[in-house]
Design a protein around this motif. Structure first.
Motif, short mmCIF file in Angstrom:
data_model
loop_
_atom_site.label_atom_id
_atom_site.label_comp_id
_atom_site.label_asym_id
_atom_site.label_seq_id
_atom_site.Cartn_x
_atom_site.Cartn_y
_atom_site.Cartn_z
N CYS A 100 0.81 -1.23 0.00
CA CYS A 100 0.00 0.00 0.00
C CYS A 100 0.84 1.27 0.00
O CYS A 100 0.29 2.37 -0.11
CB CYS A 100 -1.00 0.04 1.16
SG CYS A 100 -2.19 -1.32 1.10
N HIS A 102 3.78 3.80 -1.75
CA HIS A 102 4.14 4.19 -3.11
C HIS A 102 5.62 4.55 -3.12
O HIS A 102 6.13 5.17 -2.18
CB HIS A 102 3.31 5.41 -3.55
CG HIS A 102 3.73 5.99 -4.86
ND1 HIS A 102 4.46 7.18 -4.96
CD2 HIS A 102 3.54 5.57 -6.13
CE1 HIS A 102 4.68 7.45 -6.23
NE2 HIS A 102 4.13 6.50 -6.97
N ASN A 118 9.12 -3.83 -10.77
CA ASN A 118 7.95 -4.24 -11.55
C ASN A 118 7.50 -5.67 -11.25
O ASN A 118 6.30 -5.95 -11.20
CB ASN A 118 8.24 -4.11 -13.05
CG ASN A 118 8.43 -2.67 -13.48
OD1 ASN A 118 8.10 -1.74 -12.76
ND2 ASN A 118 8.98 -2.48 -14.66
N ALA A 122 5.73 -4.62 -7.10
CA ALA A 122 4.38 -4.32 -7.57
C ALA A 122 3.44 -5.50 -7.32
O ALA A 122 2.27 -5.32 -6.97
CB ALA A 122 4.41 -3.96 -9.05
N GLU A 127 2.97 0.25 -4.85
CA GLU A 127 2.73 0.99 -6.09
C GLU A 127 4.03 1.66 -6.52
O GLU A 127 4.71 2.31 -5.72
CB GLU A 127 1.64 2.05 -5.87
CG GLU A 127 1.27 2.80 -7.14
CD GLU A 127 0.18 3.84 -6.91
OE1 GLU A 127 -0.05 4.65 -7.83
OE2 GLU A 127 -0.42 3.84 -5.81
N SER A 129 5.99 4.17 -9.38
CA SER A 129 5.93 5.14 -10.48
C SER A 129 7.34 5.52 -10.87
O SER A 129 8.23 5.60 -10.02
CB SER A 129 5.16 6.40 -10.07
OG SER A 129 3.82 6.12 -9.73
N THR A 146 3.80 8.37 -0.80
CA THR A 146 5.13 8.06 -1.32
C THR A 146 6.10 7.93 -0.15
O THR A 146 6.40 8.91 0.53
CB THR A 146 5.63 9.14 -2.29
OG1 THR A 146 4.69 9.29 -3.35
CG2 THR A 146 6.98 8.76 -2.86
#
Length: 388
Positions: A100, A102, A118, A122, A127, A129, A146
């Motif tokens: 949960c 980021h 990835n 993930a 998450e 980015s 984040t």
């Protein structure tokens, strides 16, 4: 003491009696104690974060000597040693990125780290980015959740130089930690912790070890980031070989001398390439006019032997042929050793946040310690051969 002196003396215990120059190589699994109480006390002190010899997997005096030396080099508070650079990055991500959460990862990141994010993080609820290598790019992906931002300076494939000061300020304003892969500058030519970063990571395999025969990673922290990292490392039983730490300590003593030679030779080769009609671009942050040069000049005290160039459009399709034609440049992964390397690289497929605006293929060079005239003549011969 000035840095050259620190590199020679850091991690060497002060002794008033006759002693060897280098810290001893201590290899151990079991550590013996005089009493049960002494063993219990030592383990309690180690669990509290103290650097103490308690069991082989927790580090030996040889490991601790390297930790101390790298801490001095990076100007941090504590350092932990890992069996590879990728392990070092992985531990940072696993420590500070939980389901949960980021994480924001710079788009120029080392490709195996992208794979880790990835395919592992993930799928376990973190998450991820990716952001273009600029403050604006990072701002676009920051979220209230984040937990960690991971940057690399410069990007070890395309050599963009992000503004670490600005990234650190934005991360902290957001309540996030900033970790920086500092391998290119080796802790000698750039010190992320003095620019506001919380964590500095190195693949010590490269310049610290310096001889292409040792795998190691380092993580140096300042402030409160140490204990969570220490606890993850302890829980996972991660450790580096004392023999490898011993070799890295020897490499560290000559780091400044070697890096200055790598820098001088690489700049000479880069400037020669920049003057050739057959070369389209040279990607080297220390070259005037390069992207990120002003940030490099502000924050760095030198450059290393790693950079890239691209051939003119009419020759670009022959980039691999050029690498195959070279005599004095080896073809292989990694960099940072005494030998020169060349490798064709395709940046486009591994960028997701910002499209690569350059050619399909660039040629990454690591300029080693060979005679620079030989390297330039080798490149000249290869370019002439593929041009006919």
């Amino acid at each position: 003491m000035r840095e050259k002196t620190l590199l020679v003396q850091a991690g060497r215990p002060d002794q008033d009696t006759p002693h060897q120059v280098n810290p001893a190589l201590v290899r151990a699994s079991t550590v013996l104690f005089p009493t049960v109480e002494a063993m219990q006390e030592t383990r309690q002190r180690r669990e509290a974060g103290e650097q103490i010899f308690s069991y082989g997997v927790r580090g030996t005096p040889t490991t601790h000597a390297l930790e101390d030396a790298v801490t001095v080099l990076e100007q941090g508070d504590r350092t932990l040693i890992y069996p590879s650079g990728l392990t070092a990055v992985a531990v940072v991500l696993l420590t500070f990125a939980r389901p949960c959460d980021h994480v924001a990862i710079i788009d120029t990141v080392y490709p195996p780290v992208r794979h880790l994010c990835n395919d592992y993080l993930a799928s376990r609820g973190v998450e991820v980015s990716y952001f273009a290598p600029s403050p604006e790019g990072m701002k676009a992906v920051l979220q209230p959740k984040t937990r960690l931002v991971l940057a690399e300076t410069p990007g070890s494939g395309t050599f963009e130089v992000p503004d670490i000061r600005a990234l650190a300020a934005m991360a902290h304003e957001n309540g996030s930690l900033l970790a920086v892969d500092n391998t290119w500058a080796s802790g000698l030519f750039f010190k992320p912790l003095t620019q506001g970063a919380d964590i500095s990571i190195q693949a010590a395999t490269k310049y610290i070890c310096g001889h292409s025969d040792t795998m190691l990673g380092t993580v140096t922290v300042s402030g409160a980031a140490f204990m969570p990292l220490f606890e993850t490392t302890t829980a996972m039983g991660l450790c580096a070989s004392p023999t490898d730490c011993y070799d890295a300590l020897k490499g560290l003593r000559t780091l400044e001398v070697r890096l200055r030679r790598h820098e001088e030779s690489a700049l000479r080769v880069a400037r020669w390439l920049a003057g050739q009609d057959t070369v389209a671009d040279v990607y080297h942050p220390a070259l005037e006019g390069s992207v990120g040069h002003s940030i490099w000049k502000r924050d760095f005290t030198g450059s290393s032997g790693l950079f890239a160039f691209s051939l003119a459009p009419e020759l670009a399709a022959r980039s691999t042929a050029l690498v195959n034609t070279l005599s004095h440049f080896g073809i292989g992964a990694s960099w940072g050793g005494f030998e020169s390397l060349a490798l064709p690289v395709k940046p486009g497929p591994i960028r997701t946040a910002s499209a690569w605006a350059g050619p399909e293929t660039i040629i990454r060079l690591h300029v080693g310690l060979e005679d620079t005239d030989d390297l330039i003549e080798d490149l000249d011969r290869a370019i002439r051969r593929i041009s006919t």
